[in-house]
Design a protein around this motif. Structure first.
Motif, mmCIF file in Angstrom:
data_model
loop_
_atom_site.group_PDB
_atom_site.id
_atom_site.type_symbol
_atom_site.label_atom_id
_atom_site.label_comp_id
_atom_site.label_asym_id
_atom_site.label_seq_id
_atom_site.Cartn_x
_atom_site.Cartn_y
_atom_site.Cartn_z
ATOM 1 N N LEU A 13 -40.085 5.476 0.120
ATOM 2 C CA LEU A 13 -39.221 5.354 -1.053
ATOM 3 C C LEU A 13 -38.991 6.718 -1.687
ATOM 4 O O LEU A 13 -37.863 7.088 -2.006
ATOM 5 C CB LEU A 13 -39.832 4.399 -2.076
ATOM 6 N N GLY A 14 -40.071 7.489 -1.869
ATOM 7 C CA GLY A 14 -39.918 8.818 -2.439
ATOM 8 C C GLY A 14 -39.077 9.721 -1.566
ATOM 9 O O GLY A 14 -38.272 10.504 -2.054
ATOM 10 N N ARG A 15 -39.295 9.633 -0.257
ATOM 11 C CA ARG A 15 -38.506 10.453 0.669
ATOM 12 C C ARG A 15 -37.026 10.084 0.589
ATOM 13 O O ARG A 15 -36.149 10.944 0.613
ATOM 14 C CB ARG A 15 -39.022 10.266 2.096
ATOM 15 N N MET A 16 -36.740 8.787 0.495
ATOM 16 C CA MET A 16 -35.350 8.357 0.397
ATOM 17 C C MET A 16 -34.695 8.923 -0.861
ATOM 18 O O MET A 16 -33.548 9.374 -0.832
ATOM 19 C CB MET A 16 -35.273 6.828 0.382
ATOM 20 N N GLN A 17 -35.430 8.938 -1.970
ATOM 21 C CA GLN A 17 -34.877 9.487 -3.201
ATOM 22 C C GLN A 17 -34.585 10.972 -3.055
ATOM 23 O O GLN A 17 -33.563 11.471 -3.543
ATOM 24 C CB GLN A 17 -35.856 9.234 -4.355
ATOM 25 N N ARG A 18 -35.466 11.687 -2.385
ATOM 26 C CA ARG A 18 -35.224 13.117 -2.176
ATOM 27 C C ARG A 18 -34.038 13.354 -1.247
ATOM 28 O O ARG A 18 -33.259 14.293 -1.436
ATOM 29 C CB ARG A 18 -36.494 13.778 -1.626
ATOM 30 N N GLY A 69 -24.675 28.680 1.695
ATOM 31 C CA GLY A 69 -25.288 29.460 0.631
ATOM 32 C C GLY A 69 -26.504 28.830 0.014
ATOM 33 O O GLY A 69 -26.917 29.214 -1.085
ATOM 34 N N GLY A 70 -27.108 27.863 0.712
ATOM 35 C CA GLY A 70 -28.271 27.175 0.161
ATOM 36 C C GLY A 70 -27.871 26.019 -0.730
ATOM 37 O O GLY A 70 -26.703 25.884 -1.115
ATOM 38 N N VAL A 71 -28.833 25.190 -1.067
ATOM 39 C CA VAL A 71 -28.579 24.006 -1.885
ATOM 40 C C VAL A 71 -29.559 23.976 -3.055
ATOM 41 O O VAL A 71 -30.768 24.174 -2.865
ATOM 42 C CB VAL A 71 -28.723 22.720 -1.044
ATOM 43 N N GLU A 72 -29.032 23.739 -4.246
ATOM 44 C CA GLU A 72 -29.874 23.724 -5.445
ATOM 45 C C GLU A 72 -30.507 22.354 -5.643
ATOM 46 O O GLU A 72 -29.829 21.332 -5.692
ATOM 47 C CB GLU A 72 -29.068 24.099 -6.683
ATOM 48 N N ILE A 73 -31.821 22.345 -5.775
ATOM 49 C CA ILE A 73 -32.596 21.131 -6.024
ATOM 50 C C ILE A 73 -33.430 21.357 -7.273
ATOM 51 O O ILE A 73 -33.950 22.453 -7.501
ATOM 52 C CB ILE A 73 -33.523 20.820 -4.827
ATOM 53 N N THR A 124 -33.291 27.380 0.982
ATOM 54 C CA THR A 124 -32.710 27.847 2.233
ATOM 55 C C THR A 124 -32.795 26.702 3.250
ATOM 56 O O THR A 124 -33.363 25.644 2.971
ATOM 57 C CB THR A 124 -33.480 29.056 2.767
ATOM 58 N N GLY A 125 -32.256 26.929 4.431
ATOM 59 C CA GLY A 125 -32.263 25.872 5.435
ATOM 60 C C GLY A 125 -33.649 25.386 5.770
ATOM 61 O O GLY A 125 -33.910 24.171 5.834
ATOM 62 N N GLY A 126 -34.593 26.309 5.974
ATOM 63 C CA GLY A 126 -35.951 25.911 6.311
ATOM 64 C C GLY A 126 -36.632 25.161 5.184
ATOM 65 O O GLY A 126 -37.338 24.173 5.400
ATOM 66 N N GLN A 127 -36.449 25.629 3.943
ATOM 67 C CA GLN A 127 -37.049 24.950 2.796
ATOM 68 C C GLN A 127 -36.439 23.562 2.603
ATOM 69 O O GLN A 127 -37.147 22.602 2.253
ATOM 70 C CB GLN A 127 -36.848 25.795 1.540
ATOM 71 N N ALA A 128 -35.130 23.458 2.817
ATOM 72 C CA ALA A 128 -34.476 22.152 2.698
ATOM 73 C C ALA A 128 -35.018 21.184 3.730
ATOM 74 O O ALA A 128 -35.195 19.989 3.455
ATOM 75 C CB ALA A 128 -32.964 22.319 2.864
ATOM 76 N N LEU A 129 -35.297 21.690 4.920
ATOM 77 C CA LEU A 129 -35.874 20.853 5.969
ATOM 78 C C LEU A 129 -37.216 20.297 5.517
ATOM 79 O O LEU A 129 -37.510 19.109 5.699
ATOM 80 C CB LEU A 129 -36.038 21.686 7.244
ATOM 81 N N GLN A 130 -38.036 21.133 4.904
ATOM 82 C CA GLN A 130 -39.323 20.668 4.391
ATOM 83 C C GLN A 130 -39.125 19.625 3.286
ATOM 84 O O GLN A 130 -39.840 18.620 3.234
ATOM 85 C CB GLN A 130 -40.115 21.851 3.848
ATOM 86 N N TYR A 131 -38.169 19.867 2.422
ATOM 87 C CA TYR A 131 -37.937 18.984 1.275
ATOM 88 C C TYR A 131 -37.597 17.567 1.711
ATOM 89 O O TYR A 131 -38.138 16.592 1.185
ATOM 90 C CB TYR A 131 -36.811 19.569 0.414
ATOM 91 N N VAL A 132 -36.684 17.434 2.676
ATOM 92 C CA VAL A 132 -36.232 16.096 3.048
ATOM 93 C C VAL A 132 -37.139 15.430 4.072
ATOM 94 O O VAL A 132 -37.030 14.233 4.308
ATOM 95 C CB VAL A 132 -34.787 16.131 3.576
ATOM 96 N N ARG A 133 -38.036 16.191 4.692
ATOM 97 C CA ARG A 133 -38.981 15.601 5.633
ATOM 98 C C ARG A 133 -40.202 15.024 4.938
ATOM 99 O O ARG A 133 -40.894 14.161 5.489
ATOM 100 C CB ARG A 133 -39.469 16.657 6.640
ATOM 101 N N SER A 134 -40.527 15.502 3.748
ATOM 102 C CA SER A 134 -41.814 15.199 3.124
ATOM 103 C C SER A 134 -41.983 13.723 2.779
ATOM 104 O O SER A 134 -41.102 13.113 2.161
ATOM 105 C CB SER A 134 -41.996 16.051 1.866
#
Length: 502
Positions: free
Chosen positions: A257-262, A211-215, A238-248
């Protein structure tokens, strides 16, 4: 054969699981070469795997039956000798691999997933489940960590290799899961009980299935490389947006460091969604999530649905506060090695202390403080935890002992000072200077916040240590705290501290 967990039976009371041990032999063959991924995939897939493990006991044996038939088997413990002594609790080695060849061209274009996958494994994490199954510790091992692989036979050429130095991610390319496990055990002296290898292709479907993940974010996040574009506020990804979030990696100049925090925020948020969003109690949803993820998992022959059922039953009350995240303490982030290039050298004493805590089954995060006492000024929030910032102090004034005073005050506030303040080249500095390498600008701003009125001065090539030149205007060191709540010597954060609303 070491004991394994039995599936939960309704007629018996639930009890904490005994440590799982990998079986030798079995039906899983030797390592099979797969294409490697990038370091961000592993955390996301660890989160998905957590959903499966945590939920197994809640939905029952009927739902789980047959799910592990889709797991590809490997034998990462074959012919291993002189292994570390088993500690307390259960240790998983989680390895992230690539699967972008399974993604549609449209998805590749939309979510910026171009490029060819490599033949190495760049995500390696040690996941420790406490003996009472009430705490999970996730320790990230940097992809470029300086490592020494033991003698082995090359997986591709068949050539025998003597022990030699490599970057950690190259162990998989040379010797697959077996060499990866051997290398990590040699580095950490932690015995690995189970090996799990996952790829990121099912990540988007897994996130959508829950059902998606709240960030939540307090500032705008944009990354042209991944297409991430989030404004301040709460977002259900959504899945695609989450992929962008954790890849950035290019959101705020913080890079890894910032990516690890995300990634930590995402993992904690996914656990919260799974445990609080009804995923674990809905057999249909749970089986959909489980089958989606397990279809991309490679595991040792001793890990299957029976083990997931028993673990899930024991961990039925698991919550975000039960998880803690850390990264191996780094001594030199740019340690040169001939023929290899720049590597990440661990801080030997601190790393040894961290892994000793794992062996002894101790929490990595320090005890939480009680209510703040009265009379203390509020600490100003800063971008980087003081404990992670190395500081050298120099006295730039004619005030005797000023360097020693500033060093002591910064250390008392939490900064990792050298403890050996010196005298600057000049003794006529009026305004305190914070000199820094532009690559560590966030650390410098955190130091400057503790020194009101100080001047920031960029010095390319200075390295990770921030130099403070104390001027005659120095009055005091102001209290600061990390905006991202890393804690303790290992920079640990617990899941409930990074989910929305906390």
């Amino acid at each position: 054969m070491s004991p394994v967990l039995q599936p939960h039976r309704p007629t018996r009371p639930a009890r904490p699981p005994q440590p799982l041990r990998a079986r030798r032999g079995g039906t899983g063959g030797g390592p099979v070469r797969r294409r490697g991924g990038r370091p961000r995939w592993g955390v996301r897939l660890a989160a998905g795997l957590s959903v499966v493990v945590l939920g197994a006991g809640a939905v029952g044996h009927a739902v789980m039956t047959g799910l592990d038939t889709g797991i590809e088997r490997v034998d990462p413990f074959k012919d291993m000798k002189n292994r570390p002594r088993a500690g307390h609790g259960l240790n998983f080695l989680l390895v992230g691999t690539d699967g972008r060849e399974k993604i549609t061209p449209e998805e590749k274009h939309r979510f910026r997933l171009g490029g060819a996958p490599c033949h190495c494994t760049d995500t390696v994490m040690l996941v420790h489940l406490s003996a009472d199954s009430r705490r999970a510790s996730v320790i990230s091992l940097p992809r470029d960590s300086y490592a020494e692989v033991p003698a082995h036979q090359d997986l591709v050429t068949g050539k025998a290799h003597k022990a030699h130095p490599v970057k950690l991610n190259a162990a998989y390319a040379e010797g697959g899961p077996n060499l990866t496990v051997r290398t990590v055990e040699n580095m950490t002296r932690v015995k690995i009980d189970h090996y799990l290898e996952v790829d990121f292709t099912s990540f988007m479907k897994t996130v959508d299935a829950v059902g998606g993940v709240e960030i939540c974010t307090v500032k705008t996040m944009r990354d042209a490389n991944t297409g991430l574009d989030l404004r301040p506020g709460n977002h259900r990804l959504t899945g695609g947006q989450a992929l962008q979030y954790v890849r950035s990696r290019h959101v705020d100049g913080a890079s890894d460091l910032g990516r690890m925090q995300r990634q930590q925020r995402f993992l904690a948020a996914l656990i919260k969604q799974a445990t609080g969003g009804g995923v674990l109690l809905n057999p249909v949803t749970f089986k959909q999530v489980s089958s989606t993820l397990l279809g991309s998992v490679r595991a040792d022959t001793g890990f299957g649905s029976e083990q997931m059922l028993a673990l899930g039953q024991a961990m039925r009350d698991f919550a975000p506060s039960s998880s803690e995240f850390a990264s191996v303490p780094v001594g030199d982030p740019s340690f040169p090695v001939k023929g290899i290039g720049s590597t990440v050298k661990w801080d030997g004493p601190k790393a040894a202390e961290l892994f000793d805590a794992v062996r002894q089954d101790r929490p990595l995060a320090p005890a939480r403080p009680g209510p703040a006492g009265t009379g203390r000024p509020a600490a100003a929030p800063v971008d980087v935890p003081p404990q992670q910032i190395r500081v050298q102090v120099e006295n730039g004034s004619r005030i005797d002992g000023l360097g020693t005073r500033v060093d002591a005050a910064l250390r008392a506030t939490g900064f990792d000072t050298t403890g050996t303040p010196g005298n600057g080249n000049g003794r006529n500095v009026k305004r305190t200077v914070v000199a820094y390498d532009p690559r560590w600008d966030r650390s410098a701003r955190s130091v400057a916040a503790a020194l009101p009125g100080s001047e920031l001065r960029a010095v390319p090539g200075q390295g990770r240590t921030v130099l403070v030149i104390a001027g005659s205007d120095y009055q005091k060191v102001a209290a600061v705290r990390a905006e991202d709540p890393y804690q303790g010597a290992f920079g640990v954060v617990t899941g409930d501290q990074v989910v929305c609303g906390k």
